[in-house]
Each structure stands twice: as structure tokens, then as C-alpha cells.
Write an enzyme that holds these catalytic residues in place. Structure first.
Site, PDB file in Angstrom:
ATOM      1  CD  GLN A 173      -2.867  -1.402   0.222  1.00 54.66           C
ATOM      2  OE1 GLN A 173      -3.719  -0.522   0.159  1.00 54.66           O
ATOM      3  NE2 GLN A 173      -2.849  -2.450  -0.613  1.00 54.66           N
TER       4      GLN A 173
ATOM      5  N   GLY B 264     -12.013   2.815   3.610  1.00 56.78           N
ATOM      6  CA  GLY B 264     -11.087   1.924   2.908  1.00 56.78           C
ATOM      7  C   GLY B 264     -10.121   2.659   1.997  1.00 56.78           C
ATOM      8  CG  HIS B 265      -7.320   0.229  -0.161  1.00 56.70           C
ATOM      9  ND1 HIS B 265      -6.374  -0.712  -0.445  1.00 56.70           N
ATOM     10  CD2 HIS B 265      -8.513  -0.341  -0.459  1.00 56.70           C
ATOM     11  CE1 HIS B 265      -6.950  -1.782  -0.911  1.00 56.70           C
ATOM     12  NE2 HIS B 265      -8.252  -1.591  -0.930  1.00 56.70           N
ATOM     13  CB  SER B 266      -8.164   4.014  -3.487  1.00 61.17           C
ATOM     14  OG  SER B 266      -6.858   3.478  -3.420  1.00 61.17           O
TER      15      SER B 266
END
Lengths: 342, 342, 342
Positions: free
Chosen positions: C193, C234-236
Site C-alpha cells: 500500500q 477503505g483505501h483509495s
């Protein structure tokens, strides 16, 4: 790195100019010159023609003007490319002068202990493990080799982590399980939680996740299983290998989860039950009882996924269904008279 | 300890050989020689014959070959036996040299303050309370006697904890409530959260739980109530005595929860409402309004539990119900013609 | 402060005795002499006659015997009054001797760094920002001016916070997103990540919330957005401006949330989708796909709120509906005979 070298290191087929230099990684829409990108989710396939990336990792059968690496599993190949192109910096070995390491603790070779970390009595930490600042390891905890524990992680007394375990910030491993015995006056008395937690090799635990110690015996998370943020694992739960538990999942005490099980976000699982191998539970579902091997289940309480999809489609039309029943009753009453006894 | 001595200390009836030595405790399936085990959940009764335990705590009326202690409430009796057989080690009194205790703070007798703990200005900590490493008590916080606060617990300014309160790792008591006033342009402005939190005696709070301070006045958790991990209690909520809130429960602001209420895992409760005494809310339910004393409710939005059980049973068959309505329409149309005006 | 002065500073109309002294603030039921209170929620209007407050902030058109400030938005006006009457104490500028500030870090004017805080290599902290004890800023993190980070907050490497950002205790910004690539043997491999998190100006983040760093690129929370406790981003994910995410909301990776969106408590949002501007999602709902601008949606899976309200009303009567269908079948069979082929 030249694309040709990357192709060799990843074991991918190279199509197009292998002399292209790739320096960074980016999503297909954000990529600029010098970036490697990838296409795994067909939802984003339309962006392939317009990307400014230098090269792309794709699955077999994709046409593209730009140089590309072809991999059976493009997401996995790209993950490996990212690791090669953007290696993460590892803190230098050594104990920060403001850390507290108990003299009875044992640290393996090249361990890093950050500022204000606490390594308690008789703790053992394996070689090359990194404890970022503010990690707390209670007495008699064991952490294996090549682990990475981020700041704010708490590991309670006697809990054991295997090798290559990654724990994100603020996760709590081994807090007391939620066990209370109710007396005749309705008051609750603590059931001492004298068990422990075992985290097997290659597990990753998300930020602010809580894995409770067993009342007796152990709570166990199996090899290679990945837990997302804010997950709750109750006391004496056993989770198998290679499972995925998404964000905010909760599992109540003494439940057994098999291998390769997927629990999507916010799923809840009741206590004292078994979820068999290869089960998939879709988001927000609630599991009240045994689930057979390989089933896909949904809803709260969960039922077969396809049945649930059909039922939710009818649910959205319930007022119409009710009206149709009312009309049928009216027509039938008009034709046949009212039912007996009304 | 001899079983006879344990029977006396627990006030249990002894059946069988009282000279048996019990050294440890274990679940009925895991128990080995020397272990005391118990049988409370009938689900596990089948394991009684095969257990290798030295002795068992059971309810009245159980036959068993091995020595046993008979208790009206075997789970409670066993909990007391565990406390006797596996006493938890209490850290020695004293302040760790790497802790920070403000000179204006007051510590009672035999308090333990762990490494890197912060005891802020004017904080008072009662006798024999244990603050494990990395506990933070903001200015003017009060913690009673015989409390145990695990590592990473944060208690904010002016919050008050009673006696014998246990707080698991990483829980946050007294963070600002979620109060924002929206202006005419749709922007939010903070409503200063100037109230506090009161935790009464004998409460236990789970790991990574968050109990917000009141905007005005106080948020309160009543005597003997137990909160599990990752529970969210909004600002100005009042929770009564002897309640149980399971993992990941959330209660929005200004709601009142009565005494002896059970909220099962992942339950959500809206704000500004009342849940009366002795209510049980089953897992994942959502409470949108007032709940009467003694009710058992389920679903989102929650309704009477028995009605919900019946409705969920029909839900799983909704496609079939829809088909039956369609067939009725077809038969009726065949017999009577189409309805007027279609 | 005299009520007259307060009226002037808030720009409110004053009705009644402006010489009244207001010293504190309290809810309408709890207020005593000397307190200012307010009435915004009509649910509490009945308490206006009986309040012992010295004065009240109300909307236009309220009659009351006691002195009052009339504001178009009484909740907002009262929020400002609270800030004037109960100003929060700001810790004095300076670095605590037991903090760890890396020599390569840059601190702006009048920054406060509390005990055991960690400010990592190359970190920049803006003027007047307060880092309470036990804040951890990883290498290359940036925090703007006039921010307040409460104890236990973790900000990971390279993440950037704007100005006037408030982060409650224990929140984690920038932990690794949950990204794993599955190989042919069903084992998961970490997708590094390598992205970051950007928190824009005037954002507030609740206790124990987790905002994951992007796999690639950035996760972003827009200006003025407020996140409650235990929220998972969450990511992005990209969240727009002036949104409100209530307690325990979870948003899966790569989703885009527009401006002025409200997600009520325990809402779950799937990944890779878009929620348009001005959407409201009611509590515990689950969003499986695109949501149009301005919609109010409910349920899991979420549908139009009014349709959902009607369907849930029928849901509670499903057993009755099923019985009515059965009766129709019986009457029709009696009249017409059984359907063909049965």
C-alpha cells in the site's frame, strides 16, 4: 527499471518495447509517463486506451498499444511489481533509547524497537521483527521473526504471534473475552479469562481490530488469514487458514470458522457455531447457525445467496404484492361472497 | 487444591471423591488430568461422558462418573473456581520511572503506574488501582479504587470512573461527542462538547470501545454494566445498571437505556429515545423508537421478536408467495375475466 | 456575561431582560439559575415552560416567560454561545521533555507536543497545532496549522492533514489498506500500500476511526467533512466536502462519495462505486451500487427510502399476508377445483 528486467523478475510475458523505463506505479486513470499500471477489474477496461502509463500488466488476450506484461493473474503480478519498484524502508535495527525493554526479555537479531515501546518481562521477539513506537507487549508474550507491529499495537500476556505477522496500528491482541456469569439478582460476575491467543504465520491484522483471549484454552487465527480494520474476534474463536475477514466483521465467542472462508464487511457471526470451509458470507449478513462447506449466504439471518437475492427483489415490491392480494380478495368476495364467519 | 476444599470455598455440594487434586481449569473437550471443567450449556452435555477432567462443576440432576461439584448456577460457580485456581498476578505498587505523573495529581495507596503512562494535572486515582503502560488520564479525571485500566486506555478531561472499574486496552472514555450545527451554506460548526462521562462502580468496558462525553451534562454508564469491544456510546446517553452491550453495538446521542437491558452484537440504537428496563435486543437489530419494558425485539427496524421470526421465515419464501399470487390472478382472470379498467 | 452582551456577540435578537447574567450552559431539563439553555428539537418544547434556566436561545415565534435570544438557527447560535461561555483551555506552547521529536522535524510557532508523543523524521507541524500525549506521527507526515490531535492518534508515513483538523483519541490515519492478491493455491499475497491519505481543512475525525492509505495514489476526505467514532474508510476512497459519517460507518475501497452526503450510523458501502452529492443513507443500510444525486435511501440492499418504509411495514405483516394467500387458494379451489396438474 527496464520493463524487460521487470518481466524477467516477475516471470511475465513481455509484449512491446522492453527498453521502456518504469519508475513508479499508479492506477490506470492516474498513471503518468514512467508509471507501470495494471488492469485486473474489467470495470476499468475502458480506461486502457487512454492511459498515459509507460506500460501495463494485463491478463491474457488484451490488446493494447503500449508495452505490456501479460500475466495469468495480473493483480498478483502487479502486486509483486509494486514490491520491486517501491520497496518499503525498514527501520534500522536497534532499541530506541526511550523504549522500555525489560531485562528478562529476549530480542532476536536485528530487531527494531521504536520510541516508547514496552517489551515486558520474559517476552521473546524473533529476528528482524520491527516494533514501531508505542507497541506494548505484556509479560510472556511471544512474537516470531520478520514481524511488523505498527504503533499503538497491544499484545497481552502470554499471547503468541508466529512469523511474518503484520499488525496495523492500534490493534489489540488478547484483551479479556466478554465472559460474565449472571447471579440470581441479575448481577454479572467476571469469568476470569485465563486463556490466550495464537496468531499463526503470515497473518495480517487490521488497524483497531480486537482479538480476545480465550476464557480457557486459546483463540486462534490460522496461517495466512487476513483481518481488516475494526474486526472483532470473540474469545475461544478458531479461524482457519487463508480466510479473509473484511472491515467491521464481528464473531462471537467459541465459533469455529473453516479454511478459505470470506466474511465481507460488517458481517456478524453468532457464538458456538461452525462455518465450514470455503464459505462466502456477503456484506452485513448475520450468521445464526451452522453453514455448510462451500455455501454462499446472505441476509440477516443469512440464507442461500440466490434465494436471498430473489427475496430482496420481492421485498422491494411488497406493497404492490399486498395490494394485489387485497384486489384478489375483493374480486373473490364480489364473485363468491365474503368468507364464512366474517 | 483438593476438590473438597474447593467445594467448601464455593459453597457447592460435593459428589464423589473429595480428595482429588485439581490444579488447572479447561473446557470440557480440552480438559486433561488434574483439570476442573464445567457443564452449563446443554449443547456440550454429550461431552460429559468422554471428558478426561479430574472433576466437573454441573447443575443439579446430572449423572456423571467423575467427581463433581453441584451448583444451581454452574457457570457462576466455575467462574469463582477459576478465580481461586488461577489468580491473576497484580503488578507491584509503585510508579514506573518512565511514567509521567503531574505533581498536582493524587495517587491513592498502592497504586501501580506503568511505563509511559500519563497522569495529568489534578487527576485523582484511588487506592490499589492499576494503570498499565500507556494509560493516559487527562487533566481533572478521576479514577476510583481497585480499578484496572489496561494499556492504551484514554480517559479525557473531567471524566469520572467509580470503584472496581475494568477497562480493556485502547478504550476511549470521554472523547468529544459528535455534535455539529449546520449553517445556511451547509457547512458544519462544532458544538463544543463541554460535558463529561461518569462510569459507575463495577462497570467493565471492552477493548477499543468509545464512550463519548456529553455536549452538556454527562454521559453515564450504570453500576455493574458490561460493555464489549468496539462499542460506541454517543454523547449524553444514559445506560442503567446491570446491562450487557455486546461487541460493536452503537447507541446514538441522548438515548436512555434502562436497567438489565441486553443489546446483542452489532445492534444499533437511534438517538433521543428510551429503551425500558429488561429489554432484550437480538443481534444486528436497529432500534428506531421507544421500547417497552421487558420486550424482546429483533430486526431493522426492530419489531417484536416472535413476529420477526415469523416474518423472516416468510421472507425466505417470498418468491414462492409472489408466484402463488400470480397464479391466483391468472385463475381468477380465467374464471371471471380481467379486472375492470385494465 | 450579561445576556445583552451575548446577544450582540452572537448577532441575535434579544427579548426580555438583557441585564441577566449567564455563567453556564445546560440542557433544558438540567439547567439551573445562571444557565443559558436552548430549544432546537421540537421534541423538547414542552420543557420550555418549566426550565429553571436564566435565559434561552430559541427560533423565531416561540413565546416564553424567560429572557431569550432569538436566532434563525438556534442550535448554531447556542453552539457559538457555548464556545464563548466555556472556552476550552489550550495547552501551553512547547515540547514536553518526555516527548520524542526527530531533529529533522519542523514545528511551527507555538506548537504543543505532549508527553511521549513521537514526531518522526522530516515531519512538518503547522503553527499553533496541539499534539496531546501519545500522538505518533510517522516519517514525512504533515499536519497543518491550528490542528488538535488527541492522545493516541496515529498518523502514518507521508499522510497529510490540512489546517484546523481535529482528530479524537486513538484514530488511525494511513494504516495499510486491505489489499491482497490471491494466488492459484488460494493464498493471499500483500499488495504493498504505497499511496497516502489526504485530510483537507476543517475535517473532524472521531475516536478510534480508521482511514486507510491508498494502494496507489491517495485516500481523500474533503474540506469540512465530519467522521464519527469507529468509522472505517477503505483505501483509495474519496469523500467530498461537508459530509457527515455517523458512528461505525464502513466504506470499502475505491468508492467515491460526493459532497454534503449523510451516512447514518452503521451504514456499509461496497467498494468501487459512487454516491452522488446530497445523498442521505439511513442507519444500518447497505449500499451495493451507484446512488443518484439527492436520493434518500434505506435498507440492505438500499432502495428508495419511501419504498423501504412501505416494504418494512408489509414485512411486519408477512405471516398475515401468507395466510390470506392460503385462504384465497382454498376458496378458489373450493369454487373452481384445484389448479391443473396438481
Amino acid at each position: 527499471m527496464r520493463l524487460r528486467e521487470l518481466a524477467e523478475r516477475l516471470g511475465c510475458e513481455l509484449l512491446g518495447d522492453g527498453e521502456v523505463e518504469v519508475r513508479g506505479v499508479a492506477g490506470i486513470e492516474q498513471a503518468g509517463p514512467g508509471d507501470l499500471t495494471f488492469l485486473a477489474n474489467p470495470k476499468y477496461a475502458g480506461h486502457l486506451a487512454g492511459t498515459r502509463a509507460a506500460a501495463v500488466v494485463v491478463g491474457p488476450g488484451h490488446e493494447a498499444a503500449l508495452p505490456r506484461l501479460v500475466a495469468k493473474n495480473p493483480y498478483l503480478a502487479f502486486a509483486r511489481a509494486v514490491a520491486l519498484l517501491c520497496p518499503s524502508a525498514r527501520p534500522a535495527a536497534g532499541v530506541h533509547p526511550q523504549a522500555h525493554v525489560d531485562p528478562t526479555a529476549t530480542l532476536g537479531e536485528d530487531v527494531h524497537v521504536g520510541a516508547f515501546a514496552v517489551v515486558g518481562p520474559r517476552v521473546r521477539v524473533g529476528a528482524r521483527t520491527v516494533l514501531r513506537p508505542h507497541v506494548v507487549l505484556y509479560e510472556d508474550a511471544t512474537v516470531g521473526a520478520d514481524c511488523l507491529l505498527h504503533s499503538g499495537v497491544q499484545v497481552r500476556e502470554r499471547c503468541r504471534l508466529g512469523d511474518r505477522v503484520v499488525v496495523q496500528n492500534g490493534a489489540v491482541i488478547g484483551a479479556d473475552g466478554f465472559g460474565f456469569a449472571r447471579d440470581g439478582e441479575g448481577q454479572y460476575h467476571k469469568f476470569p479469562q485465563v486463556g490466550t491467543v495464537v496468531i499463526e504465520d503470515d497473518v495480517e491484522i487490521g488497524a483497531l481490530a480486537a482479538i480476545d483471549r480465550a476464557a480457557l484454552g486459546e483463540t486462534r487465527v490460522g496461517r495466512g488469514t487476513k483481518l481488516d480494520n475494526l474486526v472483532q474476534v470473540g474469545h475461544s474463536v478458531t479461524i482457519g487458514r487463508d480466510c479473509v475477514l473484511a472491515g467491521q466483521v464481528g464473531i462471537a465467542g467459541s465459533t469455529r470458522v473453516g479454511d478459505r472462508v470470506t466474511l465481507a464487511g460488517q458481517v456478524g457471526v453468532a457464538g458456538h457455531l461452525t462455518i465450514s470451509d470455503d464459505v462466502i458470507v456477503t456484506a452485513q449478513s448475520g450468521i445464526p447457525g451452522f453453514v455448510e462447506k462451500g455455501k454462499i449466504v446472505s441476509g440477516s439471518p443469512a440464507i442461500d445467496n440466490r434465494a436471498w437475492l430473489r427475496s430482496t427483489a420481492v421485498f422491494a415490491k411488497l406493497p404492490e404484492l399486498q395490494r394485489r392480494v387485497r384486489e384478489l380478495e375483493a374480486r373473490l368476495a364480489a364473485a363468491l361472497g365474503k368468507p364464512d364467519g366474517r
